[in-house]
Scaffold this motif. Structure first.
Motif, short mmCIF file in Angstrom:
data_model
loop_
_atom_site.label_atom_id
_atom_site.label_comp_id
_atom_site.label_asym_id
_atom_site.label_seq_id
_atom_site.Cartn_x
_atom_site.Cartn_y
_atom_site.Cartn_z
N ASP A 286 41.44 -53.47 -43.99
CA ASP A 286 42.49 -54.42 -43.58
C ASP A 286 42.89 -54.19 -42.13
O ASP A 286 43.09 -55.14 -41.37
CB ASP A 286 43.69 -54.27 -44.50
N LEU A 287 43.00 -52.94 -41.74
CA LEU A 287 43.36 -52.61 -40.36
C LEU A 287 42.31 -53.14 -39.38
O LEU A 287 42.65 -53.79 -38.39
CB LEU A 287 43.49 -51.09 -40.20
N TYR A 288 41.05 -52.90 -39.65
CA TYR A 288 39.97 -53.37 -38.78
C TYR A 288 39.96 -54.90 -38.71
O TYR A 288 39.78 -55.48 -37.65
CB TYR A 288 38.61 -52.85 -39.23
N THR A 289 40.16 -55.56 -39.85
CA THR A 289 40.19 -57.02 -39.88
C THR A 289 41.33 -57.57 -39.03
O THR A 289 41.15 -58.49 -38.25
CB THR A 289 40.32 -57.53 -41.33
N SER A 290 42.50 -56.97 -39.18
CA SER A 290 43.66 -57.45 -38.41
C SER A 290 43.48 -57.21 -36.92
O SER A 290 43.87 -58.03 -36.10
CB SER A 290 44.94 -56.81 -38.90
N ARG A 291 42.84 -56.12 -36.55
CA ARG A 291 42.61 -55.84 -35.12
C ARG A 291 41.57 -56.83 -34.54
O ARG A 291 41.72 -57.29 -33.43
CB ARG A 291 42.14 -54.41 -34.91
N ARG A 292 40.53 -57.14 -35.31
CA ARG A 292 39.54 -58.11 -34.83
C ARG A 292 40.15 -59.50 -34.72
O ARG A 292 39.83 -60.25 -33.81
CB ARG A 292 38.32 -58.13 -35.75
N ALA A 293 41.05 -59.85 -35.63
CA ALA A 293 41.69 -61.18 -35.60
C ALA A 293 42.56 -61.29 -34.35
O ALA A 293 42.65 -62.36 -33.75
CB ALA A 293 42.54 -61.38 -36.84
N GLY A 294 43.20 -60.20 -33.93
CA GLY A 294 44.06 -60.23 -32.75
C GLY A 294 43.26 -60.31 -31.46
O GLY A 294 43.76 -60.76 -30.44
N ALA A 295 42.00 -59.89 -31.49
CA ALA A 295 41.17 -59.90 -30.30
C ALA A 295 40.50 -61.25 -30.08
O ALA A 295 39.98 -61.52 -29.00
CB ALA A 295 40.10 -58.81 -30.40
#
Length: 66
Positions: free
Chosen positions: A56-65
């Motif tokens: 979930d953390l990795y997904t949210s960081r990629r979505a913000g980028a």
């Protein structure tokens, strides 16, 4: 019809500005001396729970980028 944000904002009581360093001192917060100070054994109940959190953390960081 339009309205300004100022009309919609509640009025907050005026508070004394206290620098972050002073708040930390009042609360007894000290600087981190070692990364080990941040370790929390048993934070996740299982490896699967940790894996779900990291995914979930990795997904949210990629979505913000994007």
């Amino acid at each position: 019809m339009t309205s300004s944000n100022a009309e919609q904002m509640p009025e907050w009581p005026t508070a004394e500005h206290v620098p972050a360093e002073e708040l930390a001192r009042r609360q007894g917060i000290r600087p981190v001396d070692s990364v080990n100070d941040l370790a929390r054994p048993g934070l996740f109940e299982s490896d699967e729970e940790l894996d779900e959190f990291l995914a979930d953390l990795y997904t949210s960081r990629r979505a913000g980028a994007a």
